[in-house]
Design a protein around this motif. Structure first.
Motif, mmCIF file in Angstrom:
data_model
loop_
_atom_site.group_PDB
_atom_site.id
_atom_site.type_symbol
_atom_site.label_atom_id
_atom_site.label_comp_id
_atom_site.label_asym_id
_atom_site.label_seq_id
_atom_site.Cartn_x
_atom_site.Cartn_y
_atom_site.Cartn_z
ATOM 1 N N PHE A 113 109.341 29.136 -7.418
ATOM 2 C CA PHE A 113 109.295 29.892 -5.998
ATOM 3 C C PHE A 113 108.504 29.204 -5.179
ATOM 4 C CE2 PHE A 113 108.775 33.628 -3.305
ATOM 5 C CZ PHE A 113 109.803 34.007 -3.025
ATOM 6 N N ASN A 114 107.097 28.985 -5.654
ATOM 7 C CA ASN A 114 106.239 28.100 -4.602
ATOM 8 C C ASN A 114 106.914 26.730 -4.603
ATOM 9 O OD1 ASN A 114 104.497 30.208 -4.196
ATOM 10 N ND2 ASN A 114 102.688 28.918 -5.054
ATOM 11 N N LEU A 115 107.472 25.933 -5.367
ATOM 12 C CA LEU A 115 108.064 24.945 -5.207
ATOM 13 C C LEU A 115 109.331 24.855 -3.995
ATOM 14 C CD1 LEU A 115 108.644 21.798 -6.005
ATOM 15 C CD2 LEU A 115 110.272 22.677 -7.534
ATOM 16 N N GLY A 116 110.037 25.770 -4.103
ATOM 17 C CA GLY A 116 111.107 26.161 -3.056
ATOM 18 C C GLY A 116 110.593 26.476 -1.718
ATOM 19 N N PHE A 117 109.481 27.105 -1.779
ATOM 20 C CA PHE A 117 108.884 27.551 -0.397
ATOM 21 C C PHE A 117 108.251 26.275 0.345
ATOM 22 C CE2 PHE A 117 105.223 28.949 1.809
ATOM 23 C CZ PHE A 117 105.802 29.825 3.056
ATOM 24 N N TYR A 118 107.203 25.585 -0.676
ATOM 25 C CA TYR A 118 106.599 24.617 0.159
ATOM 26 C C TYR A 118 107.419 23.168 0.393
ATOM 27 C CZ TYR A 118 102.295 27.180 -0.178
ATOM 28 O OH TYR A 118 101.434 28.022 -0.078
ATOM 29 N N ALA A 119 108.544 23.154 -0.216
ATOM 30 C CA ALA A 119 109.577 22.011 0.187
ATOM 31 C C ALA A 119 110.451 22.396 1.663
ATOM 32 C CB ALA A 119 110.636 22.001 -0.829
ATOM 33 N N VAL A 120 110.218 23.685 2.157
ATOM 34 C CA VAL A 120 111.003 23.883 3.189
ATOM 35 C C VAL A 120 109.903 24.001 4.583
ATOM 36 C CG1 VAL A 120 112.554 25.310 4.449
ATOM 37 C CG2 VAL A 120 113.117 24.390 2.185
ATOM 38 N N VAL A 121 108.892 25.159 4.363
ATOM 39 C CA VAL A 121 108.627 25.901 5.307
ATOM 40 C C VAL A 121 107.433 25.067 6.193
ATOM 41 C CG1 VAL A 121 106.734 28.088 5.760
ATOM 42 C CG2 VAL A 121 108.712 28.020 4.473
ATOM 43 N N PRO A 122 106.620 24.056 5.268
ATOM 44 C CA PRO A 122 105.686 23.230 5.986
ATOM 45 C C PRO A 122 106.424 22.163 6.967
ATOM 46 C CG PRO A 122 105.218 23.226 3.893
ATOM 47 C CD PRO A 122 106.560 24.019 3.883
ATOM 48 N N PHE A 123 107.676 22.079 7.016
ATOM 49 C CA PHE A 123 108.499 21.120 7.890
ATOM 50 C C PHE A 123 109.126 21.985 8.798
ATOM 51 C CE2 PHE A 123 107.988 19.381 3.578
ATOM 52 C CZ PHE A 123 107.255 18.396 3.675
ATOM 53 N N LEU A 124 109.268 23.416 8.852
ATOM 54 C CA LEU A 124 110.053 24.143 9.801
ATOM 55 C C LEU A 124 109.788 23.729 11.205
ATOM 56 C CD1 LEU A 124 112.119 26.391 10.242
ATOM 57 C CD2 LEU A 124 110.376 27.942 9.957
ATOM 58 N N ALA A 125 108.383 23.810 11.582
ATOM 59 C CA ALA A 125 108.104 23.660 12.805
ATOM 60 C C ALA A 125 108.255 22.371 13.495
ATOM 61 C CB ALA A 125 106.444 23.826 13.130
ATOM 62 N N PRO A 185 105.756 20.089 -1.081
ATOM 63 C CA PRO A 185 105.626 19.370 0.165
ATOM 64 C C PRO A 185 106.465 17.952 -0.245
ATOM 65 C CG PRO A 185 103.638 20.545 0.144
ATOM 66 C CD PRO A 185 104.618 20.761 -1.224
ATOM 67 N N VAL A 186 106.056 17.552 -1.503
ATOM 68 C CA VAL A 186 106.478 15.823 -1.822
ATOM 69 C C VAL A 186 107.921 16.041 -1.960
ATOM 70 C CG1 VAL A 186 106.198 14.342 -3.881
ATOM 71 C CG2 VAL A 186 104.315 15.705 -3.280
ATOM 72 N N LEU A 187 108.541 17.146 -2.689
ATOM 73 C CA LEU A 187 109.961 17.216 -2.502
ATOM 74 C C LEU A 187 110.643 17.307 -1.235
ATOM 75 C CD1 LEU A 187 112.624 17.516 -4.244
ATOM 76 C CD2 LEU A 187 112.164 20.057 -4.424
ATOM 77 N N GLY A 188 109.882 18.174 -0.271
ATOM 78 C CA GLY A 188 110.365 18.353 0.771
ATOM 79 C C GLY A 188 110.308 16.788 1.770
ATOM 80 N N SER A 189 109.260 16.284 1.744
ATOM 81 C CA SER A 189 109.182 14.907 2.477
ATOM 82 C C SER A 189 110.059 13.964 2.127
ATOM 83 C CB SER A 189 107.609 14.489 2.365
ATOM 84 O OG SER A 189 107.501 14.021 0.993
ATOM 85 N N LEU A 190 110.483 13.905 0.566
ATOM 86 C CA LEU A 190 111.381 12.951 0.445
ATOM 87 C C LEU A 190 112.853 13.300 0.635
ATOM 88 C CD1 LEU A 190 110.274 12.777 -3.568
ATOM 89 C CD2 LEU A 190 110.149 10.867 -1.563
ATOM 90 N N LEU A 191 113.085 14.580 0.975
ATOM 91 C CA LEU A 191 114.635 15.184 1.260
ATOM 92 C C LEU A 191 114.687 14.954 2.686
ATOM 93 C CD1 LEU A 191 114.773 18.424 -0.882
ATOM 94 C CD2 LEU A 191 116.264 16.301 -1.164
ATOM 95 N N LEU A 192 113.475 15.114 3.618
ATOM 96 C CA LEU A 192 113.657 14.974 5.082
ATOM 97 C C LEU A 192 114.300 13.593 5.520
ATOM 98 C CD1 LEU A 192 110.283 16.538 6.436
ATOM 99 C CD2 LEU A 192 112.688 17.443 6.510
ATOM 100 N N GLY A 193 114.264 12.732 4.660
ATOM 101 C CA GLY A 193 115.033 11.279 5.184
ATOM 102 C C GLY A 193 116.462 11.846 5.142
ATOM 103 N N TRP A 194 117.051 12.768 4.703
ATOM 104 C CA TRP A 194 118.424 13.013 4.850
ATOM 105 C C TRP A 194 118.615 14.154 5.734
ATOM 106 C CZ3 TRP A 194 117.015 11.787 -0.156
ATOM 107 C CH2 TRP A 194 117.521 10.811 -0.724
ATOM 108 N N GLY A 195 117.561 14.482 6.410
ATOM 109 C CA GLY A 195 117.650 15.775 7.331
ATOM 110 C C GLY A 195 117.180 17.051 7.005
ATOM 111 N N PHE A 196 116.705 17.864 7.846
ATOM 112 C CA PHE A 196 115.913 19.292 7.439
ATOM 113 C C PHE A 196 117.119 19.916 6.613
ATOM 114 C CE2 PHE A 196 114.758 23.487 8.662
ATOM 115 C CZ PHE A 196 113.382 23.550 7.703
ATOM 116 N N ASP A 197 118.342 19.703 6.899
ATOM 117 C CA ASP A 197 119.276 20.812 6.168
ATOM 118 C C ASP A 197 119.327 20.294 4.709
ATOM 119 O OD1 ASP A 197 120.144 22.050 8.373
ATOM 120 O OD2 ASP A 197 121.838 20.752 8.786
#
Length: 440
Positions: free
Chosen positions: A20-32, A160-172
């Motif tokens: 649950f925390n993994l899914g949250f922190y992969a997205v919400v820190p990058f929302l703004a 956040p590590v997962l989120g930062s890797l995925l941001l290369g393909w965009g926030f979606d």
């Protein structure tokens, strides 16, 4: 491995917290950043949406706990996962402020449904009778809430590590990954989490000594317990203190002319300390007993704020050492590690023994709501003091003083609150691990 000594249900719940925390922190820190950069929203909108998410989650914890009592923890947990999926899907479809706001609120509501129910279920998942004290009271293994802190921190670090890797393909892409993660958690919990209907745990509501009190709604019981309300208000200082890692510490870094990269390093330090030291710190807390552990934890928080105050500098200062800020964060995290499992393990001790075990959801919800309220009110006061200090050139440590006072107040007042609660319920004092000192 000690983790394997817990029941399968407990391991499932702890794994759910990690994911649950993994899914949250992969997205919400990058929302703004996505709102301002990808969609061009102005600064006011960018600030309001994360604030609305935080408020919707913190403000609804009590409501989420009440639903867990009414529905049963399993249904509330699953509903929380589904609502968070809906929130992420709304964010994925958003192109304007309204949908971003709705998606953020739904994301917060999902957390408000999930967390109190999970904590309530964990609090008696390892108890032999399903009630009668905090989980993890058996000797030879850490209390279950220690592992909750560890598994949650693992998710917070990896997210956040997962989120930062995925941001290369965009926030979606990050949102799609988050939806997939929460969908996997939902399916896992659907099959692995035993169904324990809330109503099946309420057989004693109408009878026995104190039956009128036991028959009251859990929300009314916890709000009517003055000792517990005071306990929650004082314990909420712990959440306010931890939040300074994201509020006062960045201000202090900015005053020293240090950029945001240093904040990332300090957050990483906090996570590393939690992962490395949570188990030994919690073991020390168990040896101290709950009252002394609470006092020691808040004394550590007061010490951290004292370091922050005495080493604070005026804005625009440069060439100042980072070491005092590192010391502040390290001591703050040590206090937080000592306090959090202790507070969570003590909450079931306030639930009436003659009441239903399912009534714990409202108690955990109220504790979380008090913590969120402390953050909102405390940060508002702290922000005002920061402005006044800079404007009038007061001593730069002035904004830290209320935090020191609150931590000292909690350290001094919580042991008498626990003693008062024990005297008020003498028949339970000898059988409740949370008050007898056998658990943290």
């Amino acid at each position: 491995m000690p983790f394997r000594r817990y029941r399968p249900e407990t391991r499932t719940l702890l794994g759910a917290q990690l994911v649950f925390n993994l899914g949250f922190y992969a997205v919400v820190p990058f929302l703004a950043g996505a709102m301002g950069g990808d969609y061009g929203l102005d600064a006011a909108a960018v600030g309001l949406v994360p604030g609305a998410r935080t408020f919707s989650q913190q403000g609804m914890f009590l409501f989420g706990g009440m639903l867990a009592d009414r529905w049963g923890a399993r249904r509330a947990i699953l509903t929380g996962c589904l609502v968070r999926i809906l929130g992420y899907a709304t964010l994925a479809a958003a192109s304007d402020f309204t949908l971003f706001l709705l998606g953020a609120v739904l994301t917060g509501v999902g957390g408000a449904l999930f967390s109190p129910a999970l904590e309530s279920r964990l609090s008696h998942a390892d108890s032999p009778t399903g009630a009668g004290g905090p989980a993890g009271g058996k000797t030879g293994r850490p209390p279950v809430f220690v592992w909750l802190a560890v598994t949650g921190e693992v998710g917070a670090v990896l997210g956040p590590v997962l989120g930062s890797l995925l941001l290369g393909w965009g926030f979606d892409a990050a949102l799609a990954a988050g939806i997939g993660i929460f969908a996997a958690v939902t399916v896992l919990l659907w099959y692995r989490l035993p169904a324990v209907p809330a109503r099946s745990l309420q057989k004693q509501d109408a009878g026995g000594p104190g039956g009128t009190h036991a028959g009251a709604r859990p929300a009314l019981r916890c709000l009517g317990d003055r000792c517990f309300v005071v306990f929650c208000m004082l314990a909420g200082t712990n959440m306010l203190a931890y939040n300074q890692l994201y509020f006062a510490v960045p201000v202090e870094l900015s005053r020293r002319g240090l950029d945001g990269a240093w904040l990332g390093a300090l957050v990483l330090l906090a996570s590393a300390l939690t992962l490395l030291l949570q188990l030994p710190v919690a073991a020390a807390g168990r040896r101290l007993g709950p009252a002394r552990a609470l006092s020691a934890g808040f004394v550590l928080l007061a010490a951290a704020f004292t370091v922050g105050a005495t080493t604070s500098v005026h804005p625009g200062s440069s060439g100042n050492s980072l070491a005092p800020v590192v010391g502040t964060v390290a001591v703050l995290i040590l206090g937080h590690m000592l306090l959090t499992p202790t507070i969570l393990s003590l909450i079931p001790a306030f639930v009436p023994a003659e009441g239903p075990a399912s009534g714990r959801g409202a108690y955990y919800g109220l504790a979380a709501t008090c913590g969120g309220t402390a953050v909102l009110a405390g940060n508002a006061v702290l922000g005002r003091l920061l402005d006044l200090t800079d404007r009038h050139h007061w001593w730069p440590g002035t904004p830290w003083v209320p935090l020191i006072m609150l931590a000292c107040l909690a350290a001094a007042a919580l042991p008498p609150v626990l003693r008062g609660h024990r005297r008020g319920r003498p028949s339970e004092a000898s059988s409740t691990p949370g008050l007898s000192g056998r658990t943290a």
